[in-house]
Motif scaffolding. Sequence first.
Motif, PDB file in Angstrom:
ATOM      1  N   ARG A 127      66.167  99.729 115.128  1.00 53.91           N
ATOM      2  CA  ARG A 127      66.717 100.987 116.031  1.00 53.91           C
ATOM      3  C   ARG A 127      67.242 100.770 117.302  1.00 53.91           C
ATOM      4  N   ASP A 179      69.275 101.639 121.123  1.00 57.46           N
ATOM      5  CA  ASP A 179      69.883 102.738 121.995  1.00 57.46           C
ATOM      6  C   ASP A 179      71.241 102.418 122.090  1.00 57.46           C
ATOM      7  N   ALA A 221      71.939 108.272 112.880  1.00 55.36           N
ATOM      8  CA  ALA A 221      71.007 109.101 112.462  1.00 55.36           C
ATOM      9  C   ALA A 221      70.564 110.541 113.110  1.00 55.36           C
ATOM     10  N   ARG A 222      70.097 111.333 112.565  1.00 58.37           N
ATOM     11  CA  ARG A 222      69.524 112.398 113.396  1.00 58.37           C
ATOM     12  C   ARG A 222      68.384 112.782 113.076  1.00 58.37           C
ATOM     13  N   SER A 223      67.473 113.085 114.036  1.00 56.49           N
ATOM     14  CA  SER A 223      66.044 112.943 113.827  1.00 56.49           C
ATOM     15  C   SER A 223      65.633 114.392 112.982  1.00 56.49           C
ATOM     16  N   SER A 244      68.976 111.602 106.867  1.00 54.39           N
ATOM     17  CA  SER A 244      68.662 110.685 107.568  1.00 54.39           C
ATOM     18  C   SER A 244      67.310 109.687 107.488  1.00 54.39           C
ATOM     19  N   ASP A 251      67.302 106.214 106.236  1.00 49.13           N
ATOM     20  CA  ASP A 251      66.458 105.066 106.971  1.00 49.13           C
ATOM     21  C   ASP A 251      65.457 104.545 106.096  1.00 49.13           C
ATOM     22  N   ARG A 308      70.297 101.376 113.312  1.00 53.41           N
ATOM     23  CA  ARG A 308      70.259 102.593 113.506  1.00 53.41           C
ATOM     24  C   ARG A 308      70.586 103.137 114.872  1.00 53.41           C
ATOM     25  N   CYS A 309      71.258 104.142 115.125  1.00 52.89           N
ATOM     26  CA  CYS A 309      71.357 104.666 116.431  1.00 52.89           C
ATOM     27  C   CYS A 309      71.071 106.264 116.370  1.00 52.89           C
ATOM     28  N   SER A 310      70.745 106.891 117.343  1.00 50.49           N
ATOM     29  CA  SER A 310      70.437 108.254 117.240  1.00 50.49           C
ATOM     30  C   SER A 310      71.741 108.870 117.450  1.00 50.49           C
ATOM     31  N   ASP A 367      71.634 112.338 117.590  1.00 44.13           N
ATOM     32  CA  ASP A 367      71.247 113.803 118.110  1.00 44.13           C
ATOM     33  C   ASP A 367      72.033 114.505 118.898  1.00 44.13           C
TER      34      ASP A 367
END
Length: 107
Positions: free
Chosen positions: A37, A39, A58-60, A65, A69, A87-89, A91
Amino acid sequence: EDDDEMEAAIVRKMRAARLAQLQGAAAARREAGTYQRLDEAALVDRLRGEAPIVLHLARSDSITSACIDKRLAAAASTAPPQVRLVRCSADDGPPAVLPFVRRLPAL
């Protein structure tokens, strides 16, 4: 004696260079087979590298997602060692640098 000191200095430099090379290879092997994961800043560094990556934006709050994962984490151990699974957020939307990536094949 001066020749011996010069030779010793050359050998030390050669050993240091080889040690750095071995440490880099060991770090690459440790990273292979993992699902990381990242940033956005780390993603930019990863995109500058030569190793191909599989990027999951990915979306939390998404069940899909979470399922992806799990699948990527399981697939990481069988992925080729040169491929990095990351994986990168997403959101707040896709990373700002994504439009500037030239080599981004779609799966």
